[in-house]
Motif scaffolding. Structure first.
Motif, PDB file in Angstrom:
ATOM      1  N   ARG A   1       0.423  -6.378   2.984  1.00 34.70           N
ATOM      2  CA  ARG A   1      -0.463  -5.474   2.250  1.00 34.70           C
ATOM      3  C   ARG A   1       0.358  -4.618   1.296  1.00 34.70           C
ATOM      4  N   THR A   2      -0.224  -4.313   0.150  1.00 29.63           N
ATOM      5  CA  THR A   2       0.446  -3.466  -0.841  1.00 29.63           C
ATOM      6  C   THR A   2       0.009  -2.022  -0.665  1.00 29.63           C
ATOM      7  N   CYS A   3       0.755  -1.141  -1.292  1.00 26.60           N
ATOM      8  CA  CYS A   3       0.368   0.275  -1.298  1.00 26.60           C
ATOM      9  C   CYS A   3      -1.023   0.432  -1.906  1.00 26.60           C
ATOM     10  N   SER A   4      -1.310  -0.362  -2.923  1.00 28.57           N
ATOM     11  CA  SER A   4      -2.616  -0.314  -3.570  1.00 28.57           C
ATOM     12  C   SER A   4      -3.734  -0.714  -2.602  1.00 28.57           C
ATOM     13  N   ASP A   5      -3.485  -1.735  -1.765  1.00 27.42           N
ATOM     14  CA  ASP A   5      -4.481  -2.140  -0.766  1.00 27.42           C
ATOM     15  C   ASP A   5      -4.818  -0.972   0.163  1.00 27.42           C
ATOM     16  N   VAL A   6      -3.783  -0.275   0.587  1.00 26.14           N
ATOM     17  CA  VAL A   6      -3.960   0.847   1.511  1.00 26.14           C
ATOM     18  C   VAL A   6      -4.735   1.974   0.834  1.00 26.14           C
ATOM     19  N   ALA A   7      -4.351   2.300  -0.393  1.00 26.70           N
ATOM     20  CA  ALA A   7      -5.031   3.369  -1.134  1.00 26.70           C
ATOM     21  C   ALA A   7      -6.492   3.019  -1.388  1.00 26.70           C
ATOM     22  N   GLU A   8      -6.759   1.787  -1.785  1.00 25.97           N
ATOM     23  CA  GLU A   8      -8.139   1.373  -2.062  1.00 25.97           C
ATOM     24  C   GLU A   8      -9.013   1.469  -0.811  1.00 25.97           C
ATOM     25  N   ALA A   9      -8.462   1.138   0.354  1.00 25.75           N
ATOM     26  CA  ALA A   9      -9.226   1.264   1.598  1.00 25.75           C
ATOM     27  C   ALA A   9      -9.592   2.724   1.840  1.00 25.75           C
ATOM     28  N   ALA A  10      -8.651   3.619   1.582  1.00 27.70           N
ATOM     29  CA  ALA A  10      -8.923   5.051   1.753  1.00 27.70           C
ATOM     30  C   ALA A  10      -9.993   5.515   0.773  1.00 27.70           C
ATOM     31  N   TYR A  11      -9.842   5.124  -0.495  1.00 25.99           N
ATOM     32  CA  TYR A  11     -10.813   5.545  -1.509  1.00 25.99           C
ATOM     33  C   TYR A  11     -12.219   5.072  -1.164  1.00 25.99           C
ATOM     34  N   ARG A  12     -12.359   3.817  -0.722  1.00 22.78           N
ATOM     35  CA  ARG A  12     -13.686   3.279  -0.375  1.00 22.78           C
ATOM     36  C   ARG A  12     -14.306   4.064   0.789  1.00 22.78           C
ATOM     37  N   ALA A  13     -13.517   4.380   1.804  1.00 22.55           N
ATOM     38  CA  ALA A  13     -14.041   5.127   2.949  1.00 22.55           C
ATOM     39  C   ALA A  13     -14.508   6.518   2.525  1.00 22.55           C
ATOM     40  N   ILE A  14     -13.754   7.148   1.665  1.00 19.64           N
ATOM     41  CA  ILE A  14     -14.118   8.486   1.180  1.00 19.64           C
ATOM     42  C   ILE A  14     -15.401   8.412   0.349  1.00 19.64           C
ATOM     43  N   GLU A  15     -15.508   7.408  -0.506  1.00 20.71           N
ATOM     44  CA  GLU A  15     -16.703   7.255  -1.341  1.00 20.71           C
ATOM     45  C   GLU A  15     -17.953   6.979  -0.514  1.00 20.71           C
ATOM     46  N   ARG A  16     -17.803   6.265   0.592  1.00 18.68           N
ATOM     47  CA  ARG A  16     -18.966   6.001   1.464  1.00 18.68           C
ATOM     48  C   ARG A  16     -19.555   7.304   2.016  1.00 18.68           C
ATOM     49  N   LEU A  17     -18.741   8.350   2.085  1.00 19.96           N
ATOM     50  CA  LEU A  17     -19.227   9.637   2.579  1.00 19.96           C
ATOM     51  C   LEU A  17     -19.575  10.597   1.441  1.00 19.96           C
ATOM     52  N   GLY A  18     -19.682  10.063   0.228  1.00 13.21           N
ATOM     53  CA  GLY A  18     -20.211  10.853  -0.884  1.00 13.21           C
ATOM     54  C   GLY A  18     -19.195  11.588  -1.733  1.00 13.21           C
ATOM     55  N   PHE A  19     -17.918  11.294  -1.585  1.00 14.35           N
ATOM     56  CA  PHE A  19     -16.893  11.969  -2.382  1.00 14.35           C
ATOM     57  C   PHE A  19     -16.073  10.941  -3.141  1.00 14.35           C
ATOM     58  N   LYS A  20     -15.430  11.393  -4.189  1.00 10.03           N
ATOM     59  CA  LYS A  20     -14.560  10.512  -4.971  1.00 10.03           C
ATOM     60  C   LYS A  20     -13.196  11.178  -5.072  1.00 10.03           C
ATOM     61  N   LYS A  21     -12.187  10.478  -4.605  1.00 10.74           N
ATOM     62  CA  LYS A  21     -10.814  10.985  -4.702  1.00 10.74           C
ATOM     63  C   LYS A  21     -10.224  10.487  -6.006  1.00 10.74           C
ATOM     64  N   GLU A  22      -9.853  11.414  -6.874  1.00 13.56           N
ATOM     65  CA  GLU A  22      -9.353  11.039  -8.192  1.00 13.56           C
ATOM     66  C   GLU A  22      -7.850  11.233  -8.318  1.00 13.56           C
ATOM     67  N   SER A  23      -7.208  11.542  -7.210  1.00 15.13           N
ATOM     68  CA  SER A  23      -5.756  11.718  -7.243  1.00 15.13           C
ATOM     69  C   SER A  23      -5.107  10.675  -6.343  1.00 15.13           C
ATOM     70  N   ARG A  24      -3.814  10.664  -6.327  1.00 12.77           N
ATOM     71  CA  ARG A  24      -3.074   9.671  -5.562  1.00 12.77           C
ATOM     72  C   ARG A  24      -3.375   9.776  -4.065  1.00 12.77           C
ATOM     73  N   CYS A  25      -2.976   8.752  -3.376  1.00 13.81           N
ATOM     74  CA  CYS A  25      -3.266   8.650  -1.944  1.00 13.81           C
ATOM     75  C   CYS A  25      -1.955   8.706  -1.159  1.00 13.81           C
ATOM     76  N   GLY A  26      -1.255   9.813  -1.209  1.00 10.95           N
ATOM     77  CA  GLY A  26      -0.016   9.953  -0.466  1.00 10.95           C
ATOM     78  C   GLY A  26       1.203   9.636  -1.308  1.00 10.95           C
ATOM     79  N   TYR A  27       2.361   9.709  -0.657  1.00 12.04           N
ATOM     80  CA  TYR A  27       3.626   9.429  -1.315  1.00 12.04           C
ATOM     81  C   TYR A  27       4.655   9.098  -0.252  1.00 12.04           C
ATOM     82  N   PRO A  28       5.704   8.373  -0.635  1.00 12.43           N
ATOM     83  CA  PRO A  28       6.721   8.005   0.346  1.00 12.43           C
ATOM     84  C   PRO A  28       7.661   9.179   0.632  1.00 12.43           C
ATOM     85  N   VAL A  29       8.140   9.256   1.830  1.00 12.73           N
ATOM     86  CA  VAL A  29       9.029  10.335   2.255  1.00 12.73           C
ATOM     87  C   VAL A  29      10.280   9.727   2.872  1.00 12.73           C
ATOM     88  N   GLY A  30      11.405  10.336   2.633  1.00 11.21           N
ATOM     89  CA  GLY A  30      12.649   9.857   3.229  1.00 11.21           C
ATOM     90  C   GLY A  30      13.704  10.921   3.087  1.00 11.21           C
TER      91      GLY A  30
END
Length: 157
Positions: free
Chosen positions: A119-148
């Motif tokens: 799975r790509t980072c985009s796959d993960v982000a898109e899953a999050a965006y779809r779940a949020i939209e199902r509850l009536g909101f739209k996330k217009e910013s990034r979905c996290g960032y890598p940490v190290g």
């Protein structure tokens, strides 16, 4: 040794953002449970109405009843960074904020359930965006960032 304060103890009605962050940073430097950090990452803190912007620093604004406060701090030990983000409300959270919280939790759960080999980072982000939209909101910013080492690593595709 100076007394340490947790964020929840200093984020309250009538306190300036700058004063709260000073106490929080002092706790990060002095450490908790006998362990202090070995470096300090710049903390991020903002309160209503500036909460839509991520990674901004504190101001002279004063926390008020009904305020939403976003706090992102990090423990840093020998160059390794472990950030944590928390949202606080002073007083009872609004119904809208409770619904946003539920949508964000649903997005996080969807993202985590998507992570696996191939799975790509985009796959993960898109899953999050779809779940949020199902509850009536739209996330217009990034979905996290890598940490190290340091606060963020170069962003993967």
């Amino acid at each position: 040794m100076q007394e340490s304060f947790g964020a929840a103890e200093v984020i309250r009605d009538g306190v300036r953002e700058a004063d709260a962050i000073a106490e929080i940073v002092a706790t990060l430097v002095h450490g908790a449970n006998g362990k202090s950090g070995t470096s300090l990452a710049i903390p991020h803190l903002c309160s209503s109405p500036r909460t839509g912007a991520s990674h901004i620093t504190w101001s002279e604004d004063v926390f008020r009843q009904g305020s939403q406060i976003n706090l992102e701090i990090s423990g840093v030990r020998h160059g390794y960074t472990a950030p944590i983000s928390r949202t606080f409300s002073i007083g009872r959270s609004s119904e809208r904020l409770r619904r946003v919280h539920e949508a964000q939790v649903a997005g996080l759960e969807a993202a985590l359930s998507t992570i696996r080999a191939g799975r790509t980072c985009s796959d993960v982000a898109e899953a999050a965006y779809r779940a949020i939209e199902r509850l009536g909101f739209k996330k217009e910013s990034r979905c996290g960032y890598p940490v190290g080492i340091d606060w963020t690593e170069p962003t993967p595709a």
